[in-house]
Every structure is written in C-alpha cells, then in structure tokens.
Design a protein around this motif. Sequence first.
Motif, mmCIF file in Angstrom:
data_model
loop_
_atom_site.group_PDB
_atom_site.id
_atom_site.type_symbol
_atom_site.label_atom_id
_atom_site.label_comp_id
_atom_site.label_asym_id
_atom_site.label_seq_id
_atom_site.Cartn_x
_atom_site.Cartn_y
_atom_site.Cartn_z
ATOM 1 N N ILE A 163 3.991 0.203 -11.749
ATOM 2 C CA ILE A 163 4.107 1.311 -10.711
ATOM 3 C C ILE A 163 4.130 0.420 -9.441
ATOM 4 N N ARG A 164 5.020 0.531 -8.653
ATOM 5 C CA ARG A 164 5.108 -0.073 -7.476
ATOM 6 C C ARG A 164 4.155 0.807 -6.387
ATOM 7 N N VAL A 165 3.387 0.175 -5.604
ATOM 8 C CA VAL A 165 2.360 0.762 -4.525
ATOM 9 C C VAL A 165 2.835 0.397 -3.430
ATOM 10 N N ILE A 166 2.620 1.478 -2.320
ATOM 11 C CA ILE A 166 2.743 1.274 -0.963
ATOM 12 C C ILE A 166 1.232 1.698 -0.518
ATOM 13 N N GLY A 167 0.340 0.626 0.149
ATOM 14 C CA GLY A 167 -0.914 1.105 0.437
ATOM 15 C C GLY A 167 -0.984 1.042 1.984
ATOM 16 N N THR A 168 -1.653 2.173 2.642
ATOM 17 C CA THR A 168 -1.902 2.101 3.886
ATOM 18 C C THR A 168 -3.582 1.763 4.386
ATOM 19 N N ALA A 169 -3.813 0.909 5.188
ATOM 20 C CA ALA A 169 -5.135 0.403 5.491
ATOM 21 C C ALA A 169 -5.183 -0.091 7.133
ATOM 22 N N GLY A 170 -6.428 -0.417 7.275
ATOM 23 C CA GLY A 170 -6.578 -1.168 8.819
ATOM 24 C C GLY A 170 -5.747 -2.382 8.720
ATOM 25 N N ALA A 171 -5.613 -2.915 10.019
ATOM 26 C CA ALA A 171 -5.087 -4.084 10.238
ATOM 27 C C ALA A 171 -5.874 -5.058 9.651
ATOM 28 N N ALA A 172 -7.096 -5.342 9.413
ATOM 29 C CA ALA A 172 -7.785 -6.287 8.841
ATOM 30 C C ALA A 172 -7.618 -6.375 7.547
ATOM 31 N N ASN A 173 -7.160 -5.120 6.613
ATOM 32 C CA ASN A 173 -6.985 -5.199 5.405
ATOM 33 C C ASN A 173 -5.664 -5.409 4.817
ATOM 34 N N ALA A 184 2.107 -3.300 1.859
ATOM 35 C CA ALA A 184 1.105 -2.939 2.931
ATOM 36 C C ALA A 184 1.452 -2.516 4.130
ATOM 37 N N THR A 185 0.857 -1.526 4.734
ATOM 38 C CA THR A 185 1.193 -0.920 6.253
ATOM 39 C C THR A 185 0.086 -0.323 6.679
ATOM 40 N N THR A 186 0.066 -0.488 8.305
ATOM 41 C CA THR A 186 -1.036 0.294 8.599
ATOM 42 C C THR A 186 -1.011 1.733 8.983
ATOM 43 N N TYR A 187 -2.193 2.437 9.108
ATOM 44 C CA TYR A 187 -2.103 3.794 9.352
ATOM 45 C C TYR A 187 -2.035 3.773 10.966
ATOM 46 N N GLY A 188 -2.282 5.006 11.489
ATOM 47 C CA GLY A 188 -2.082 5.093 12.757
ATOM 48 C C GLY A 188 -0.569 5.433 13.331
ATOM 49 N N ALA A 189 -0.399 5.554 14.717
ATOM 50 C CA ALA A 189 0.805 6.047 15.273
ATOM 51 C C ALA A 189 1.836 5.434 14.690
ATOM 52 N N GLY A 190 2.737 6.246 14.053
ATOM 53 C CA GLY A 190 4.129 5.760 13.432
ATOM 54 C C GLY A 190 4.005 5.468 11.848
ATOM 55 N N TRP A 191 3.089 5.725 11.302
ATOM 56 C CA TRP A 191 2.909 5.149 10.051
ATOM 57 C C TRP A 191 3.808 5.863 8.935
ATOM 58 N N VAL A 192 4.222 7.116 9.315
ATOM 59 C CA VAL A 192 5.172 7.881 8.384
ATOM 60 C C VAL A 192 6.515 7.074 8.534
ATOM 61 N N GLU A 193 6.909 6.811 9.700
ATOM 62 C CA GLU A 193 8.296 6.134 9.811
ATOM 63 C C GLU A 193 8.110 4.716 9.124
ATOM 64 N N ARG A 194 7.129 4.092 9.159
ATOM 65 C CA ARG A 194 7.071 2.669 8.599
ATOM 66 C C ARG A 194 6.900 2.788 7.124
ATOM 67 N N VAL A 195 6.368 3.842 6.481
ATOM 68 C CA VAL A 195 6.537 3.924 5.053
ATOM 69 C C VAL A 195 7.882 4.298 4.807
ATOM 70 N N ARG A 196 8.582 5.020 5.333
ATOM 71 C CA ARG A 196 9.911 5.720 5.290
ATOM 72 C C ARG A 196 10.988 4.480 4.954
ATOM 73 N N GLN A 197 10.628 3.264 5.718
ATOM 74 C CA GLN A 197 11.304 2.268 5.822
ATOM 75 C C GLN A 197 11.245 1.540 4.249
ATOM 76 N N PHE A 198 10.269 1.986 3.519
ATOM 77 C CA PHE A 198 10.205 1.209 2.003
ATOM 78 C C PHE A 198 10.998 1.860 1.142
ATOM 79 N N GLY A 199 11.317 2.953 1.586
ATOM 80 C CA GLY A 199 12.275 3.784 0.428
ATOM 81 C C GLY A 199 11.501 4.823 -0.024
ATOM 82 N N ARG A 200 12.196 5.522 -1.125
ATOM 83 C CA ARG A 200 11.770 6.790 -1.599
ATOM 84 C C ARG A 200 10.445 6.706 -2.425
ATOM 85 N N ILE A 201 9.512 7.831 -1.833
ATOM 86 C CA ILE A 201 7.947 7.997 -2.462
ATOM 87 C C ILE A 201 8.144 8.966 -3.608
ATOM 88 N N ASP A 202 7.688 8.702 -4.672
ATOM 89 C CA ASP A 202 7.740 9.545 -5.796
ATOM 90 C C ASP A 202 6.486 10.402 -5.769
#
Length: 306
Positions: A163-173, A184-202
């Motif tokens: 299963i492919r996983v996209i994970g959000t966490a702080g910059a240090a992690n 991996a991507t950070t949470y905070g402002a703009g995180w939804v757009e950053r996640v969308r760039q990785f494609g479909r979320i099932d």
Amino acid sequence: MKKVSFAKFGGPDVLQLVDAEAPHAGPCQVRIAVRAAGVNPVDWRNREGQFQRVRPIELPAGVGQDAAGVVDEVGEGVERVEIGDQVFGRGSSTYAEFAVLSSWARIPEGLTFEEAAGYPSVVETALRIIREVGVQPGQTLLASGAAGGVGSAVLQIARDRSIRVIGTAGAANQDYLRSLGATATTYGAGWVERVRQFGRIDAALDLAGSGVIRELVDLTGDPRKVISIGDLGAPELGVRFSGVAGSMPDALADTVRLIAAKKLHIPVEKSYTLADAAAAHIDSQAGHTRGRRVVVPENSDHGLQR
C-alpha cells in the motif's frame, strides 16, 4: 509497590505516585514485574475523563495499558508461560512496579523492555484502522500525523502490504517518514495542495486529532474512506472514530512476526520515571513524537532481555 494514580479528572497535575497493594493475576492473566510501560493517548484521555460517557472508570484509578516485564505470577488456566518469562502485552494500571496483563507474548529476541512496551496498543490500532478503512494493495493511503507510534506502525504495515502511503508530519520528521517508506510532506498552510500533487487518495487516517477531518473527507471524496483515532468529533462529519480494540492476541502475534521478519521497528523517543508520568503526558499531548514514549519504574532492569 509504587504506582501512578489519579483521584479526580483533570490535567497532568492530578497524577500522583502512591503506595498501593500489588495486584494479583486472576484466571487467564499473568502478573509481571514491570520493566517499562507504554505511554498512549488513551492514557491522558482517560485522565481527563473524555470517555466517561462510553467507558466509565471508577476513581481513584491507575494509568496505562501497555507494558513489558518479567512474569512473576500466573493465573488459573494460563498455559505456555512460566514465572521468569519476559513478555509484553496489554493489561491495566501498568504505570506501576507490578501489573496484571490479560494479553501477552514473549518479547522478540534483541528487543529491550523499553522498546517492547511501545508496541502492543499502537500495532493493534494500526492493524485495526488499516482494516477498517478498507485500503487495498496498490492503493494510496494518507496518514495525517504519521510520525508517532501508530503512524510508525501504519507506514511499515502498509509498506509490507504494498500500500502506498503519504504521510504528513513536522519538518523535523520528514526524513523519518521517508525511512519508513512513505512519501512525506509537512502539515500547516498549503498541506492539502501539497498532498493533491501526489495524485489520487483512496483512503485517509487521522492519527493526531489536529482538526483536519473536513480536509481528509475532501481529499478522499467520501467520509466512509476516512478513519480517525484522534478526533472525538469526527462522527459529526460522517467519519468513523475507531476506539474499540480488536483482538490483542492476534495483534501481538502479528507484531512478533513482523519484528522477526525485520519489517517493523518503532523507536523509543524518550523514557520517564514513574515520578515523571505527568511530564510524559504533557509531552504526549503536545505531539510531534517520533516513535514512542515509555515510563520506567526507577528500580527496574530495563535493558536488553536476558
């Protein structure tokens, strides 16, 4: 013996280190001399009284449900375990020098007591919510707040199941998430757009209760494809809050198998003494954990199993 207890609901300051009678193993239980106890969000949620309407507890109450230690008493009907065996599992009032376990397994070779104490509830939770959210091999799972204990388990179990996983966490992690096989991507402002760039979320998991349920529903397109373990208000948005444990014996068996196959490792970020249980709760509630936190009785031998 010494144990951590609270006589009223409230903040970390209600926790007290008290003298208490040692518990005894009942039928189908074992008692252990505790070498380490896992710190879980359910511990401080119980301390605050969050579950009183659905799972009331009587006060004064002990704290903790996960532990690792040495069996020193075996209850009626228990087989295949002896006094002196080193085990980890789930029980009650585990922030103590002695605790009773209702589910247990032998500690895998090479694990310290501290490491072993961090596995039971987080792996059971990870296995349960992956199953409940219905994500399949080849699909993409979003884990919000992925660097903690449950997140660490989710990422590794998902990787084992293709299963492919996209994970959000702080910059240090970010590097930590990548080391466990996640995008991996950070949470905070703009995180939804950053996640969308990785494609479909099932499917998506809310692991931190950080107020992102609406966004997760939007990303998956269906509240039935989202599970939360951190936001008690999730059902108001049609999202299931998963708080009822499944089979702990099965989860412990899976844990042992995955560790033996070198497919699962959850680090211990910090250890605390029983007297510092309040600090453990403060840090747990603050989040930003990488792996697990554990409480260790001051006089315990908490090194490698022997």
